[in-house]
Enzyme design. Structure first.
Site, PDB file in Angstrom:
ATOM      1  N   GLY A 240      19.333  71.170   2.638  1.00  0.00           N
ATOM      2  CA  GLY A 240      19.035  70.399   3.568  1.00  0.00           C
ATOM      3  C   GLY A 240      19.960  70.154   4.896  1.00  0.00           C
ATOM      4  N   ARG A 314       6.033  75.930  12.765  1.00  0.00           N
ATOM      5  CA  ARG A 314       6.631  74.652  12.695  1.00  0.00           C
ATOM      6  C   ARG A 314       6.363  73.707  13.906  1.00  0.00           C
ATOM      7  NH1 ARG A 314      11.600  74.118  13.510  1.00  0.00           N
ATOM      8  NH2 ARG A 314      11.910  72.399  11.936  1.00  0.00           N
ATOM      9  N   CYS A 357      -7.126  79.564  18.303  1.00  0.00           N
ATOM     10  CA  CYS A 357      -8.374  78.845  18.498  1.00  0.00           C
ATOM     11  C   CYS A 357      -8.074  77.400  18.007  1.00  0.00           C
ATOM     12  CB  CYS A 357      -9.674  79.272  18.344  1.00  0.00           C
ATOM     13  SG  CYS A 357     -11.205  78.427  19.165  1.00  0.00           S
ATOM     14  N   GLU A 358      -7.224  76.748  18.203  1.00  0.00           N
ATOM     15  CA  GLU A 358      -6.641  75.212  18.033  1.00  0.00           C
ATOM     16  C   GLU A 358      -6.112  74.799  18.885  1.00  0.00           C
ATOM     17  OE1 GLU A 358      -7.305  74.080  15.024  1.00  0.00           O
ATOM     18  OE2 GLU A 358      -7.970  75.627  13.780  1.00  0.00           O
ATOM     19  N   TYR A 386      12.255  79.514   8.278  1.00  0.00           N
ATOM     20  CA  TYR A 386      10.884  79.184   8.294  1.00  0.00           C
ATOM     21  C   TYR A 386      10.127  79.471   9.392  1.00  0.00           C
ATOM     22  CZ  TYR A 386      13.110  76.245   5.027  1.00  0.00           C
ATOM     23  OH  TYR A 386      13.984  75.822   3.734  1.00  0.00           O
TER      24      TYR A 386
END
Length: 453
Positions: A240, A314, A357-358, A386
């Protein structure tokens, strides 16, 4: 590599060579992931210096590219895997069972089947179970090997609520039940070797107190467990460790984190284990994308690019910030004038958007960047963690290629997918026999499909 170079705590997007990156798009196309192996090594050496007595595992989920796994293995890291597929990649990269920890979270049956089979060939492999049910399922498959218990310490931290795992009910056995669960596992013949927890992903310096309290609880638990089931080999406090995504954000004070970790853990007759992922690879990677559309909207300029949320999820998933450079503008006259507009271009507020398409398919909104033109190449920084791992084929879009920089050379590490790759499973399903279709789930981790390359 000098000690001074290794001590640099973060590689900013501005540190990458614009002309070199621009050339890579000319040679390999766009979108394109680029990863610098030497930077991965530097990050490992810095963390190894801060935690000289700890066992260091790399969290494979951050970037499972075979080149990354082999680089970190050669540097001295073990590999922490969240799925059977990641275990397969680790073993395919040359890891032995003793170098692999499998951390199961609600594992599918096929995952457990595959990992138990792998354990038969590498009995030093460690399985971390996050529930009593998972321990039962392992026993049913004949597994009585090295067992670590993932516990839920009730403390979470991280860059977004979706990755603050330490307090989420999904992860681990409640800490107050851990001693009983481990005592039962030991009575049933398991080789109990450790306890594990992970506070969350992207922990920053201002969350150090949460990290300290989390580690202190793990230290207390380790001492309680040792009094009941005997000594543990290790206490795994996860990873982390955050990295600075914003240009003005200070890097993590790694030495302070290391000191706080050792102090909070206290005296335990067990090794400290950590398992960073993002810290090793985030600033070692960039995503290159080409401008295909520039549109003056009512309130902003929309700069359309050929990468999108299918390429780098992300920003859409976590509202994450990534730095952006216009490499073409910087190389326009061979000069870089970061403050006043590279190559003489005026800086204007731009919304950099992908082709999906968002409405959430944007990398930034109204950010001041050199005025973009069709054909420009943009670089998106801190894309090594990521990035490709969360890439997907939504809108039937093939995933991008990946380039690795090593020994001053660029080489193709993962080819670009085609639409034929996207539709292949459907064609194969239509041509499969009924028996093939019935047994398809058994092939989900088939070793004939080498996942390392």
């Amino acid at each position: 590599m000098t000690d001074a170079a290794a001590s640099v705590p973060v590689r900013r997007l501005s540190d990458w060579d614009a002309a070199e990156l621009h050339t890579l798009v000319e040679d390999y196309g766009s979108p394109l992931y680029v990863l610098d192996r030497e930077r991965v090594r530097e990050n490992y050496r810095r963390l190894e210096t801060a935690f000289p007595d700890a066992e260091i595992l790399y969290a494979v989920k951050a970037n499972a590219l075979g080149e990354v796994l082999s680089t970190l293995r050669e540097a001295g890291a073990g590999l922490e895997c969240a799925s059977a597929g990641e275990v397969q990649r680790a073993l395919g990269a040359g890891a032995s069972g003793s170098e692999v920890h499998y951390t199961a979270v609600n594992p599918p049956a096929r995952d457990l089947d595959w990992v138990v089979d792998a354990w038969a060939d590498g009995p030093e492999l460690t399985v971390t179970a996050g529930s009593e049910d998972t321990i039962d399922r392992l026993e049913e498959r004949g597994y009585d090997g090295r067992l670590c218990l993932r516990v839920n310490p009730g403390i979470g931290a991280g860059h977004h609520e979706k990755v603050a795992t330490g307090a989420a009910a999904k992860f681990g056995v409640p800490a107050e039940r851990a001693v009983d669960v481990l005592a039962d596992a030991a009575d049933r013949g398991f080789d109990v070797v450790g306890i594990h927890a992970h506070v969350g992903s992207g922990v920053s310096s201002d969350q150090l107190e949460a990290h300290r309290e989390f580690v202190a609880r793990m230290g207390d638990l380790a001492r309680n467990v040792a009094g009941v089931v005997g000594g543990l080999e290790f206490v795994d406090v996860g990873g982390g460790f955050g990295v600075p995504y914003r240009e003005d954000e200070a890097p993590l004070d790694l030495e302070s984190v290391a000191e706080a970790t050792r102090e909070a853990l206290g005296a335990v007759d067990a090794d400290l284990t950590i398992e960073p992922g993002r810290y090793f690879v985030a600033d070692a990677g960039v995503l290159l994308t080409e401008v295909n559309t520039v549109k003056e909207a009512r309130e902003t300029t929309v700069t359309g690019v050929d990468a999108g949320m299918t390429t780098l999820l992300r920003p859409a998933m976590y509202d994450a910030y990534h730095p952006i450079r216009n490499l073409t503008a910087e190389a326009g006259d061979g000069s870089i004038e970061a403050e006043n507009g590279p190559a003489g271009r005026e800086r204007v507020p731009q919304t950099v958007a992908g082709p999906i398409c968002e409405s959430g398919d944007v990398f930034c909104t109204d950010r001041q960047l050199p005025a973009s033109k069709r054909g420009d190449v943009l670089a998106i920084g801190n894309a090594g963690a990521y990035g490709y791992e969360m890439a997907n084929q939504y809108n039937s879009r093939p995933r991008p290629a990946s380039i690795v920089l090593a020994d001053s050379e660029a080489r193709l590490a993962r080819r670009r997918e085609t639409v034929t790759d996207v539709t292949r499973p459907e064609r194969e399903a239509r041509s499969a026999s009924p028996t093939d279709r019935k047994n398809d789930h058994d092939r989900a981790t088939d070793t004939d499909n080498d996942p390392v390359r």
